[in-house]
Write an enzyme that holds these catalytic residues in place. Structure first.
Site, short mmCIF file in Angstrom:
data_model
loop_
_atom_site.label_atom_id
_atom_site.label_comp_id
_atom_site.label_asym_id
_atom_site.label_seq_id
_atom_site.Cartn_x
_atom_site.Cartn_y
_atom_site.Cartn_z
N ARG A 56 0.83 -1.22 0.00
CA ARG A 56 0.00 0.00 0.00
C ARG A 56 0.86 1.26 0.00
O ARG A 56 0.61 2.18 -0.78
CB ARG A 56 -0.96 0.00 1.20
CG ARG A 56 -2.01 -1.09 1.11
CD ARG A 56 -2.82 -1.19 2.39
NE ARG A 56 -1.92 -1.51 3.50
CZ ARG A 56 -2.19 -1.30 4.78
NH1 ARG A 56 -3.34 -0.76 5.13
NH2 ARG A 56 -1.33 -1.63 5.71
N ASN A 109 -6.06 -2.80 2.26
CA ASN A 109 -6.04 -4.26 2.38
C ASN A 109 -7.46 -4.77 2.52
O ASN A 109 -8.32 -4.09 3.09
CB ASN A 109 -5.24 -4.69 3.62
CG ASN A 109 -3.75 -4.62 3.42
OD1 ASN A 109 -3.25 -4.60 2.31
ND2 ASN A 109 -3.02 -4.56 4.52
#
EC number: 3.6.1.7
Length: 95
Positions: free
Chosen positions: A20, A38
């Site tokens: 990320r 996520n």
């Protein structure tokens, strides 16, 4: 330059490898806005990207490999109608 919107589901070993944060850095570098998070299944990262077609394409190409330590098995890309709703690129909480 045409603006586009892509909704991505990246599957494999993509959590716990700074995916990320790395995606945010790549997106900011190319001027792409949106978000990444996520998924609670432990093996999926989801993202929405908006920006110029070529810039979004570069982020998608990066996502097919990911950062060091990632093992991307599949990237599903759903092209959606461009909305222009984002001012920046954010990391959102897991869902």
């Amino acid at each position: 330059m045409e603006n586009v919107r892509a909704h991505l589901y990246i599957k494999g070993k993509v959590q716990g490898v700074f995916f990320r944060q790395s995606m945010k850095e790549i997106a900011v570098r190319y001027g792409v806005r949106g978000w990444v998070r996520n998924r609670s299944d432990g093996r999926t990262v989801e993202a929405v990207l908006e920006g110029p077609r070529d810039a979004v394409a570069k982020v998608i190409e990066w996502a097919k490999v990911g950062p060091p330590g990632a093992r991307v098995e599949e990237v599903e890309v759903d092209w959606e109608e461009y909305k222009g709703e984002f001012q920046d690129f954010r990391i959102l909480p897991t869902v």
